[in-house]
Design an enzyme around this catalytic site. Structure first.
Site: not given
Ligand SMILES: *Cc1c(COP(=O)(O)O)cnc(C)c1O
Length: 432
Positions: A289, A330, A356-357
């Site tokens: 992929g 990751y 908001c993170e």
């Protein structure tokens, strides 16, 4: 190896300026290079030309219909993990008889749909699944072609979230149990044993774990061929790409760089595996992929604000973790380049989205030339596990996607209209 490069100080995709695409189609915007996509497919395909083989593109890496259609036209098969992905392949004009259906949780209706569509094989991940496929095929008066996924219990030495070939993972059937399961499967009336499959993980950058896994499974594969006349051995996907070019140097394609010795390339992959696989006399299936599509796509974003605090230089952009989750998920690295080349000193910058993170960042302390509001940046190597993992978090519409072919441009997915985000929501009668 890819077709994104500066021409007179402007970043181009093949023959098209990315700045012109950002201005015309807005941001965040995914842009794919058809040439890069097909070149990667052909490189791998021709490296294996000594053996009867089929390269099945792993649809989960990028399932845009245009991407699937281009690969189908080049002769690719497809590795699918859901009915939805199979329907995408069909919608893109792909050949269902070249589709391998993987995944640990196939539902009865997915199995029935795939049987009717005439897929190449089911990659069976457990004994209960084997029984279920037999039962569903019986009801439909069909015979289901299957391969059992062997878990070879080798460590691919990649990121924990993308390691799949050890007994800590939920995938496949333990190496030691496989013969027993084939013996059982051979007695099921609606099952045809067609092959054997494995996949040890993703983003592998060395050939050694692949060679180790193949060598370990080889005696088993030989015995299965003898006993049950299986036709193919699928060695999975997982070929890694270079996300950070600083890890390799020079201007040549990375797999030709002397500094990149030992890194994974189609030629090295084929050189290590062909001597092991060819004597088997089986058809070899691959399920790459990322290798095919990873470096074929970029995500374009606009600088909204530059915010300097005592400690940091924050570049706040209009793309966010909902558009590209890989850095948050990751800890992955993406090269970040201005669409118009800049001069002067580079300053360590945090490139962050508006969500908001605190996990909503693309890079931390990355040396970046001074940029200002309204300028554009490209996040490179965003073609695989990019758009496919996007969400509507913070009620942000899904980005548009564009395919470039030479100087031709096509919007292959429109930007999602904002009202579509709540299209399927309803107010209960007592609130309406
Ligand atoms: C995800 C996956 C692939 C593709 O992995 P890449 O690292 O993108 O090549 C292939 N086979 C299986 C079974 C997978 O789960």
């Amino acid at each position: 190896m890819h077709d994104f490069r500066y021409v007179n100080g402007r970043l181009y995709c093949e023959g098209v300026s990315l700045e012109s695409l950002a201005l015309k189609h807005g941001t965040p915007l995914y842009v794919y290079s058809q040439h890069t996509l097909l070149e990667h497919f052909r490189k791998l395909d021709s490296a294996l030309s000594e053996m009867d083989h089929l390269v099945c593109f792993a649809v989960k890496a990028n399932s845009n219909l245009a991407v699937l259609s281009a690969l189908a036209g080049a002769g690719a098969g497809f590795d699918i993990v859901s009915e939805g992905e199979l329907r995408r392949v069909i919608a893109a004009g792909g050949d269902t008889s070249k589709c391998a259906f993987a995944g640990v949780g196939k539902t009865e209706s997915e199995i029935a749909f795939a049987l009717k569509a005439g897929i190449h094989t089911f990659n069976v991940e457990s004994e209960p699944e084997l029984e279920r496929i037999n039962r569903v095929a019986g009801k439909l008066k069909k015979v289901a072609p299957i391969a059992i996924r062997v878990n070879p219990n080798v460590n691919a030495r990649t990121h924990a979230k993308i390691t799949t070939g050890t007994y800590e993972n939920k995938f496949g059937i333990a190496f030691e149990r496989v013969e027993e399961v084939y013996a059982r499967a051979s007695k099921l009336r609606n099952i045809k044993l067609r092959g054997v499959q494995m996949h040890i993980g993703s983003q592998l950058t060395q050939v050694k774990p692949f060679a180790e896994a193949v060598a370990k499974v080889l005696p088993l594969v030989r015995s299965l061929k003898q006993r049950y006349g299986i036709e193919f051995f699928s060695i999975g996907g997982g070929i890694g790409i270079i996300y950070n070019p600083a890890l390799a140097s020079g201007n040549a394609a990375w797999w030709r760089r002397p500094a990149a010795k030992g890194l994974l390339t189609p030629a090295r992959y084929a050189d290590a595996l062909t001597p092991l696989l060819k004597p088997l006399g089986l058809k070899i299936l691959l399920e790459p992929g990322r290798f095919i599509v990873g470096n074929a796509g970029v995500l374009l974003t606009r600088v909204e604000y530059v915010k300097r605090t005592g400690k940091k230089n924050f570049v706040i952009v209009d793309a966010a973790m909902n558009d590209l989750i890989r850095p948050a998920f990751y800890d992955s690295y993406h090269e970040i380049l201005p669409l118009v080349k800049r001069r002067g000193a580079e300053i360590p910058s945090d490139i962050v989205g508006p969500i908001c993170e605190s996990g909503d960042y693309f890079a931390k302390d990355r040396p970046l030339h001074k940029v200002s509001e309204g300028q554009h940046l490209a996040l490179l190597s965003a073609g695989a596990y990019g758009f496919v993992m996007a969400s509507n978090y913070n009620a942000r519409p899904l980005a548009a996607e564009v395919l470039v072919n030479g100087t031709k441009v096509c919007v292959v997915r429109d930007r999602q209209p904002v009202e579509d985000i709540w299209k399927f929501e309803k107010l209960p009668p007592w609130l309406a």
